[in-house]
Design a protein around this motif. Sequence first.
Motif, PDB file in Angstrom:
ATOM      1  N   GLY A 294      45.487  32.711  32.992  1.00  0.00           N
ATOM      2  CA  GLY A 294      44.632  33.143  31.890  1.00  0.00           C
ATOM      3  C   GLY A 294      43.329  33.792  32.302  1.00  0.00           C
ATOM      4  O   GLY A 294      42.362  33.784  31.537  1.00  0.00           O
ATOM      5  N   LEU A 295      43.292  34.409  33.476  1.00  0.00           N
ATOM      6  CA  LEU A 295      42.066  35.055  33.931  1.00  0.00           C
ATOM      7  C   LEU A 295      41.934  36.449  33.343  1.00  0.00           C
ATOM      8  O   LEU A 295      42.919  37.097  33.003  1.00  0.00           O
ATOM      9  CB  LEU A 295      42.054  35.143  35.462  1.00  0.00           C
ATOM     10  CG  LEU A 295      42.163  33.830  36.247  1.00  0.00           C
ATOM     11  CD1 LEU A 295      42.067  34.113  37.732  1.00  0.00           C
ATOM     12  CD2 LEU A 295      41.085  32.842  35.820  1.00  0.00           C
ATOM     13  N   SER A 296      40.702  36.935  33.288  1.00  0.00           N
ATOM     14  CA  SER A 296      40.466  38.317  32.864  1.00  0.00           C
ATOM     15  C   SER A 296      40.790  39.241  34.037  1.00  0.00           C
ATOM     16  O   SER A 296      40.981  38.806  35.183  1.00  0.00           O
ATOM     17  CB  SER A 296      39.005  38.509  32.454  1.00  0.00           C
ATOM     18  OG  SER A 296      38.160  38.395  33.599  1.00  0.00           O
ATOM     19  N   ALA A 297      40.837  40.547  33.745  1.00  0.00           N
ATOM     20  CA  ALA A 297      41.114  41.518  34.807  1.00  0.00           C
ATOM     21  C   ALA A 297      40.035  41.479  35.889  1.00  0.00           C
ATOM     22  O   ALA A 297      40.328  41.562  37.087  1.00  0.00           O
ATOM     23  CB  ALA A 297      41.221  42.921  34.212  1.00  0.00           C
ATOM     24  N   LEU A 298      38.761  41.340  35.486  1.00  0.00           N
ATOM     25  CA  LEU A 298      37.678  41.285  36.471  1.00  0.00           C
ATOM     26  C   LEU A 298      37.774  40.021  37.315  1.00  0.00           C
ATOM     27  O   LEU A 298      37.613  40.069  38.546  1.00  0.00           O
ATOM     28  CB  LEU A 298      36.322  41.351  35.760  1.00  0.00           C
ATOM     29  CG  LEU A 298      35.093  41.213  36.672  1.00  0.00           C
ATOM     30  CD1 LEU A 298      35.103  42.276  37.759  1.00  0.00           C
ATOM     31  CD2 LEU A 298      33.808  41.291  35.849  1.00  0.00           C
ATOM     32  N   GLU A 299      38.030  38.889  36.687  1.00  0.00           N
ATOM     33  CA  GLU A 299      38.179  37.643  37.439  1.00  0.00           C
ATOM     34  C   GLU A 299      39.328  37.739  38.439  1.00  0.00           C
ATOM     35  O   GLU A 299      39.239  37.255  39.571  1.00  0.00           O
ATOM     36  CB  GLU A 299      38.411  36.475  36.477  1.00  0.00           C
ATOM     37  CG  GLU A 299      37.182  36.091  35.671  1.00  0.00           C
ATOM     38  CD  GLU A 299      37.512  35.115  34.551  1.00  0.00           C
ATOM     39  OE1 GLU A 299      36.612  34.334  34.172  1.00  0.00           O
ATOM     40  OE2 GLU A 299      38.659  35.128  34.045  1.00  0.00           O
ATOM     41  N   THR A 300      40.407  38.396  38.028  1.00  0.00           N
ATOM     42  CA  THR A 300      41.537  38.594  38.930  1.00  0.00           C
ATOM     43  C   THR A 300      41.134  39.440  40.135  1.00  0.00           C
ATOM     44  O   THR A 300      41.454  39.117  41.283  1.00  0.00           O
ATOM     45  CB  THR A 300      42.700  39.276  38.179  1.00  0.00           C
ATOM     46  OG1 THR A 300      43.139  38.422  37.134  1.00  0.00           O
ATOM     47  CG2 THR A 300      43.860  39.579  39.116  1.00  0.00           C
ATOM     48  N   GLY A 301      40.424  40.535  39.873  1.00  0.00           N
ATOM     49  CA  GLY A 301      39.971  41.386  40.971  1.00  0.00           C
ATOM     50  C   GLY A 301      39.088  40.648  41.948  1.00  0.00           C
ATOM     51  O   GLY A 301      39.228  40.797  43.171  1.00  0.00           O
ATOM     52  N   LEU A 302      38.192  39.821  41.445  1.00  0.00           N
ATOM     53  CA  LEU A 302      37.294  39.064  42.322  1.00  0.00           C
ATOM     54  C   LEU A 302      38.060  38.035  43.148  1.00  0.00           C
ATOM     55  O   LEU A 302      37.693  37.758  44.293  1.00  0.00           O
ATOM     56  CB  LEU A 302      36.212  38.380  41.486  1.00  0.00           C
ATOM     57  CG  LEU A 302      35.183  39.326  40.846  1.00  0.00           C
ATOM     58  CD1 LEU A 302      34.261  38.554  39.898  1.00  0.00           C
ATOM     59  CD2 LEU A 302      34.357  40.033  41.919  1.00  0.00           C
TER      60      LEU A 302
END
Length: 475
Positions: A294-302
């Motif tokens: 359930g992460l956001s796209a930005l959280e995934t990138g980080l």
Amino acid sequence: MRKSPWATLAVLALAQFMVVLDVTIVNVALPDLQADLGFSPDNLQWVISAYTLAFGGFLLLGGRLGDVLGRRGVFTGGLALFTTASLVGGLASSQAFLIAARAVQGFGGALMSAAALSILTVTYAAGRERNIAMGIWGGLAGLGGTLGVVAGGVLVDSLGWEWVFFVNVPIGVALLALTRSTVADSRVVSDGPRSFDLAGAALGTGAVLALIYGVIRSEPLGWGSAQVIGSLVAGAALLALFVVVESRSSAPLVPLRLFRSRSLSQSTLVLGLNGGAFLAMFFLSALFLQQGKGLSALETGLQFLPMGVAAIAGALLATQLLPRFGTRPVQVGSALVAVGGLLLLAQASADGSYATELLPGFVLYGAGIMGVGVPAQISALSEIEHADAGAASGIINTGYQVGGALGLAVISSLATAAATSSLADGGSPTAALADAYERGLLLTAVLGLGILVLAAASRQLKPSAEEIAELAVAA
């Protein structure tokens, strides 16, 4: 008027940065793309595979076109295609439209990248100047891959998935405006026939497309279906025709005599498996982090970022260790590290801790794949004459890209089958996704074991620091 070689480098390095950025930036947009355009799990992989297939399939042709028609013209044409396809991709309102745009992007990227490398080679004299230029060019490309996941997350969360494509447009337009004033034209002067081997390019790319399509359709239709069998047979037939055409061509895309080198053949296979493992891991992990955790796209990138940092560190460490220990121990040790990282990632759960379940695996895998890749590239060129270095480099790069597309197709299809089976048994969507992720990562680890076996059987080389720099430039 003489062009500034460093202005030339700036334009070419930024273009390569954009090409590599596009490989990773799209991954974090996959869940949004899937929801907005209605992609099935089987078809979603084509957003990645269409790009890598076209890129790998036309790298060799791009280099040949630049030699004959003029390198600046081919670079400009590839850049214009890539930029236009990026705009079209962002405007896409259907799956077919987007996949077609991604294929054109890959074709443009192949022309641009192959011509850029040739331009750098003829712009800088062999030695320190060229090594510095290639180091900057390759370093920016590596940085593009690392920053892509974070940039993709920012764009998707703030503006929408379309902007992972739109972001290329202003960069591409600016580079097109600068190319004529900063990049000198050059070509190979020859009295012989100006042959492009279009038949070889069409047959080689068609063969791989048919094989991958057959693998993808095997999950919903079954391996015994007429469509799957027909596609695989067509792929094998096209591949056989490709070999025949290349053996008779006066200017082949792939000089078959180069495969007499065991080091080149074995290293190309290693790099193909490495590409397949990387793309599959990245594709599955991007979906798992966003849809499973359930992460956001930005959280995934980080969360991917430490892997990129580890990859850069792994490449630097491998370069330092090679003169002391040689290629085989470095490659074997790195393959073990990469497999260990994949096995750790396969144990991750949707409600588990990032610090204990995912971070160690990402770091180990990032360091390991570069420790495999650097000695493989050096080994591949160790038995090749200098005059054949360009052709051999094209074979290596093509092997990596095509191996990536094939590996992604096989592993994604089998992982999807695991999710389908879980849902049929009454499992929740989250549990099904976790099952697919676990199976996919375990299958990726099998590719890693294949790399380990090939590395253990590889020829041992102990290059000096100067030889490593020279071979890295040729690659």
